[in-house]
Design a protein around this motif. Structure first.
Motif, PDB file in Angstrom:
ATOM      1  N   MET A 237       0.844  -1.198   0.000  1.00  0.00           N
ATOM      2  CA  MET A 237       0.000   0.000   0.000  1.00  0.00           C
ATOM      3  C   MET A 237       0.887   1.259   0.000  1.00  0.00           C
ATOM      4  N   LYS A 238       0.477   2.270  -0.740  1.00  0.00           N
ATOM      5  CA  LYS A 238       1.300   3.493  -0.791  1.00  0.00           C
ATOM      6  C   LYS A 238       1.090   4.320   0.471  1.00  0.00           C
TER       7      LYS A 238
ATOM      8  N   ASP B   7       4.188   8.961  -0.452  1.00  0.00           N
ATOM      9  CA  ASP B   7       4.270   8.488  -1.829  1.00  0.00           C
ATOM     10  C   ASP B   7       3.167   9.105  -2.686  1.00  0.00           C
ATOM     11  N   LYS B   8       1.959   9.131  -2.110  1.00  0.00           N
ATOM     12  CA  LYS B   8       0.829   9.693  -2.869  1.00  0.00           C
ATOM     13  C   LYS B   8       1.069  11.165  -3.179  1.00  0.00           C
TER      14      LYS B   8
ATOM     15  N   ILE C  93      -0.359   9.609  15.629  1.00  0.00           N
ATOM     16  CA  ILE C  93      -0.477   8.967  14.318  1.00  0.00           C
ATOM     17  C   ILE C  93      -1.753   9.505  13.689  1.00  0.00           C
ATOM     18  N   ILE C  94      -1.601  10.076  12.519  1.00  0.00           N
ATOM     19  CA  ILE C  94      -2.809  10.591  11.861  1.00  0.00           C
ATOM     20  C   ILE C  94      -3.143   9.720  10.660  1.00  0.00           C
TER      21      ILE C  94
ATOM     22  N   GLU D 290      -4.280   5.877   5.001  1.00  0.00           N
ATOM     23  CA  GLU D 290      -2.827   5.785   5.207  1.00  0.00           C
ATOM     24  C   GLU D 290      -2.450   6.473   6.517  1.00  0.00           C
ATOM     25  N   GLU D 291      -1.408   5.946   7.163  1.00  0.00           N
ATOM     26  CA  GLU D 291      -1.017   6.501   8.453  1.00  0.00           C
ATOM     27  C   GLU D 291       0.335   7.195   8.370  1.00  0.00           C
ATOM     28  N   MET D 292       0.507   8.228   9.154  1.00  0.00           N
ATOM     29  CA  MET D 292       1.838   8.833   9.293  1.00  0.00           C
ATOM     30  C   MET D 292       1.970   9.441  10.691  1.00  0.00           C
TER      31      MET D 292
END
Ligand SMILES: C[S@@+](CC[C@H](N)C(=O)[O-])C[C@H]1O[C@@H](n2cnc3c(N)ncnc32)[C@H](O)[C@@H]1O
Length: 231
Positions: A1-2, A6-7, A207-208, A214-216
């Protein structure tokens, strides 16, 4: 998964610039959507900031860069008889905030005004509490604006400035366009030049999740300040 980076990295330079410009000053139909997204993804930062502000009954509050102000409900739940004043540089955000305020019957206790991003249109010692979330990166004259914030803060007032740490910002490519990034060190240096005193520095890590899941990790600072002199 990106992952999110990356997106975002797949966006063209033009798209990144447009996103950056919308975040700094939302405009047009896209601006309404961006403001909604900002309010949702930044609400945790706004909530933490409100905790640090320790709102009390009858406080007169100023917020810089309120966006669509959908967090007004949370503010008015914190204490009674609050008076809220919002300043933004975006005409669209002023309109969106006013619409939200009218729909939710906050219009007797909230006022929104446009300003030039530096000169605060209120008299000295006007506010008990002042806060701003995710606007620092866009301040054109940070030293002047800090002096203005100091001027309009009451002698025992509290100011909170909340911003995402430079290290997190560096992972978001749109922040290369028109953002000034800060960490604890550069922020402290900025404050040293002002007549404000840093009374609290608190780093939060969370973590959002983006809408597509997607998480970051996001690190952000809630900086608490007061006047260093009684002037
Ligand atoms: C990234 S958005 C943040 C909105 C909201 N505070 C949040 O965290 O979701 C930045 C907002 O600050 C406004 N803004 C940019 N520069 C500003 C300045 N110098 N003073 C006040 N608002 C500013 C923009 O128009 C926009 O509404």
């Amino acid at each position: 998964m990106k992952n999110k980076k990356d997106k975002i990295t797949e966006m063209s330079e033009k798209e990144l610039k447009e996103l950056a410009s919308q975040l700094g000053k939302p405009e047009g139909d896209k601006g309404i959507k961006i403001a909604q997204m900002m309010n949702e993804s930044n609400i945790s930062m706004t909530r933490k900031t409100l905790e640090h502000l320790s709102l009390e009954d009858n406080d007169k509050i100023l917020e810089l860069g309120h966006g669509n102000a959908n967090h007004l409900t949370e503010i008015f739940n914190k204490a009674s008889d609050l008076q809220y004043f919002g300043l933004d540089i975006s005409e669209l955000m002023k309109q969106e905030a006013e619409n939200f305020s009218i729909e939710h019957h906050f219009n007797q206790k909230s006022t929104f005004q446009l300003y030039d991003g530096t000169n605060i249109p209120f008299s000295d010692h006007s506010f008990d509490k002042i806060f701003t979330v995710n606007t620092l990166y866009f301040w054109e004259k940070p030293n002047d604006l800090l002096n203005e914030l100091k001027r309009v803060l009451k002698p025992n007032g509290i100011l909170c400035i909340t911003f995402v740490d430079k290290e997190t910002m560096n992972r978001l490519p749109f922040t290369d366009y028109g953002f000034t990034k800060y960490d604890q060190n550069t922020f402290s240096k900025l404050i040293e030049k002002s007549e404000l005193k840093l009374t609290g520095t608190k780093l939060y890590t969370e973590i959002i999740k983006s809408k597509s899941g997607e998480e970051m990790e996001r690190k952000y600072w809630v900086m608490t300040l007061s006047k260093s002199t009684k002037n």
